[in-house]
Enzyme design. Structure first.
Site, short mmCIF file in Angstrom:
data_model
loop_
_atom_site.label_atom_id
_atom_site.label_comp_id
_atom_site.label_asym_id
_atom_site.label_seq_id
_atom_site.Cartn_x
_atom_site.Cartn_y
_atom_site.Cartn_z
N SER A 115 -10.05 -0.39 7.06
CA SER A 115 -9.46 -0.30 5.72
C SER A 115 -8.79 -1.55 5.19
O SER A 115 -8.42 -1.59 4.02
CB SER A 115 -8.46 0.84 5.67
OG SER A 115 -9.15 2.04 5.51
N LYS A 168 0.85 -1.19 0.00
CA LYS A 168 0.00 0.00 0.00
C LYS A 168 0.89 1.24 0.00
O LYS A 168 1.90 1.29 0.71
CB LYS A 168 -0.90 -0.03 1.24
CG LYS A 168 -1.94 1.09 1.31
CD LYS A 168 -2.82 0.95 2.55
CE LYS A 168 -3.89 2.01 2.66
NZ LYS A 168 -4.73 1.88 3.85
N SER A 177 -9.78 2.01 2.86
CA SER A 177 -8.89 2.74 2.00
C SER A 177 -7.89 1.87 1.24
O SER A 177 -7.34 2.31 0.24
CB SER A 177 -8.11 3.77 2.82
OG SER A 177 -7.30 3.12 3.79
N1 GLN Z 1 -13.07 4.26 6.13
C1 GLN Z 1 -12.57 4.70 7.40
C2 GLN Z 1 -12.17 6.15 7.27
O1 GLN Z 1 -12.42 6.70 6.28
C3 GLN Z 1 -11.42 3.84 7.81
C4 GLN Z 1 -10.16 4.17 7.12
C5 GLN Z 1 -9.02 3.30 7.51
O2 GLN Z 1 -9.18 2.28 8.16
N2 GLN Z 1 -7.84 3.75 7.15
O3 GLN Z 1 -11.62 6.71 8.15
#
Ligand code: GLN
Length: 487
Positions: free
Chosen positions: A179, A80, A155
């Protein structure tokens, strides 16, 4: 030979050992597959093909001398775009870091390199890991391999989509509120967020430091276990990294699962849960009952407060972590500035996307004097209650089963103008981060429209072996792990 990209790690290691193929041949197969599907998926921001082939050659050479470094030696691992790999771009899918090159390796990357893994590419994500659909990337949207009009989740959307599409064998991502698990569920792969403190965060660009964890993606549970073994280490460079005996997560999977008590939180099966997802997850739970495990209903009474608490704590931490991107120390610097203040504000205004700005504003607000007690302090208190809910539940059960997401993958653009509805797609994953617990998502079925559905298995702190075992038992008794999207 051309479909080596489809295999799991144990099959690849066997093939290497009996000289059926080499790591270079595997890497070529992965590259060829990537070239043929990436135009439709856009999972990668960058790929260094030459470096990947060199790393594969080095693995083959070690093996020929009898110096193999273990199960990951010669296996491509996608990364990532939020983890530092020395001499590679590190952009967090943001314009803010568009020309930044990392001068060092993250500790988890160093561990992968020491295991002989091939560091393969930079995977797309929501900018600075803020989002649930990978639509908030400055490098284009990633498609869901099961339906190209759908989002892959986020994400870590690139990490999940690349594994599902066969563009890598395994990958790593990060999970602050879901995410890893949410995109894994939506792309039909396994994804795990380990216990907070198990994997070093050194070299991971911080979003919300008290919640962020690195973790694996793979097509099988065993591959995630193997990857996890390499990622875990105690690291003095991360003050929250814990000292633990090394565990062999993959070996545990070879012995049969003991009879367990599995908790089903009633709050997770109510309103807002898609009926097809509910049916598929419920029948997976029933399967455990038929195997002799006892299934009990439990309650996590503060569940409905998880999303608001998360969006206070995570944004507060983000506003402070992202203060370092000021146009002076990192890559993007505005050319339109007459003085210092303008340099700060123009650089940030030009470099950050809309969602990142929204989070910084929210976080700055909840931390400001006068609002701190009402929001931030209160959220911390509720966080303790949420943690307490899990402690009570684990007095009674060995693990908790829930849907990973309230719906299957949704269409691109469907929620991008409605942040609240986007935030709700993490409703089942967030509490685990607030409590610091380990959890994974495993594929448990498909909807009528051929979209994958994931089940979340939550464990006690350091219960990684338990939850991997639970997921592995289901996986091997069903064929979902063998299903591939037609691309
Ligand atoms: N979707 C969640 C957010 O937007 C979690 C993001 C994540 O785990 N990095 O914060």
């Amino acid at each position: 030979m051309s479909d080596l990209y489809q295999l799991e790690i144990s099959q690849l290691q066997k093939g290497f050992a009996d000289k059926s193929f080499t790591s270079v041949e595997l890497m070529r197969s992965v590259i060829e597959r990537t070239e043929s599907v990436e135009g439709r998926i856009n999972a990668f921001i960058d790929r260094d093909i030459e470096s990947a082939l060199q790393q594969a050659e080095a693995a083959d050479e070690r093996r020929s001398k009898g110096q193999s470094l273990g199960p990951l030696d010669g296996i491509p691992v996608g990364i990532k775009d939020i983890l530092a790999v020395k001499d590679q771009p590190l952009r967090c899918a943001s314009k803010m870091l568009d020309s930044y090159i990392s001068p060092y390796d993250a500790t988890c990357i160093e561990n992968l390199k020491n295991s002989g893994a091939i560091i393969w590419g930079r995977l797309n994500m929501d900018e600075f890991a803020m989002g649930s659909s990978t639509e908030n990337s400055a490098y284009g949207v990633t498609a869901n391999p099961w339906n190209l009009d759908c989002i892959p989740g986020g994400s870590s959307g690139g990490s999940a989509a690349s594994v599902a599409a066969g563009e890598t064998i395994v990958s790593i991502g990060t999970d602050t509120g879901g995410s890893i698990r949410q995109p894994a569920a939506l792309c039909g792969v396994v994804g795990m967020k380990p216990t907070y403190g198990l994997i070093s965060r050194y070299g991971l660009v911080a979003f919300a430091s008290s919640l962020d964890q690195v973790g694996p993606f793979s097509r099988t549970v065993k591959d995630s276990a193997l990857l996890l073994e390499s990622l875990v280490s105690h690291d003095p460079k991360d003050s929250t990294s814990l000292k633990r005996e090394k565990e062999s997560y993959s070996q545990v999977l070879d012995s049969p699962l003991r009879k367990l008590t599995l908790g089903i939180p009633k709050e997770f099966f109510s309103e807002g849960l898609d009926p097809e997802v509910k049916e598929i997850v419920t029948s997976a739970i029933e399967w455990y009952r038929t195997q002799g495990h006892s299934i009990v209903e439990i309650s996590l009474p503060h569940s409905e407060l998880c999303v608001p608490v998360y969006y206070i704590i995570a944004t507060a931490e983000a506003s402070s972590n992202l203060a370092r991107f000021d146009g002076v120390r990192y890559s993007h610097r505005s050319k339109e500035a007459e003085n210092m203040l303008e340099l700060f504000s123009n650089s940030r205004g030009e470099g950050f996307g809309a969602e990142v700005k929204r989070r910084i504003m929210l976080g700055t607000y909840v931390l400001s004097s006068g609002y701190y007690d009402a929001y931030y302090l209160r959220a911390q208190k509720v966080r303790s209650l949420i943690r307490g809910d899990f402690e009570q539940a684990f007095d009674q059960v060995d693990a908790i089963l829930t849907p990973t997401t309230p719906t299957p993958a949704f269409n691109r653009g469907e929620k991008s103008d409605d942040p609240l509805s986007m935030y709700l797609s993490d409703i089942f994953t967030i509490s685990v981060n607030l409590a610091g617990l380990p959890a994974l998502s495993v594929p448990v079925g498909f909807t009528k429209n051929q979209l994958p559905v994931g089940m979340q298995v939550i464990g006690r702190a350091f219960g990684e072996a338990d939850i991997l075992g639970i997921a592995h038992a289901f996986e091997r008794s069903h064929s979902y792990y063998q299903m591939r999207p037609s691309l």
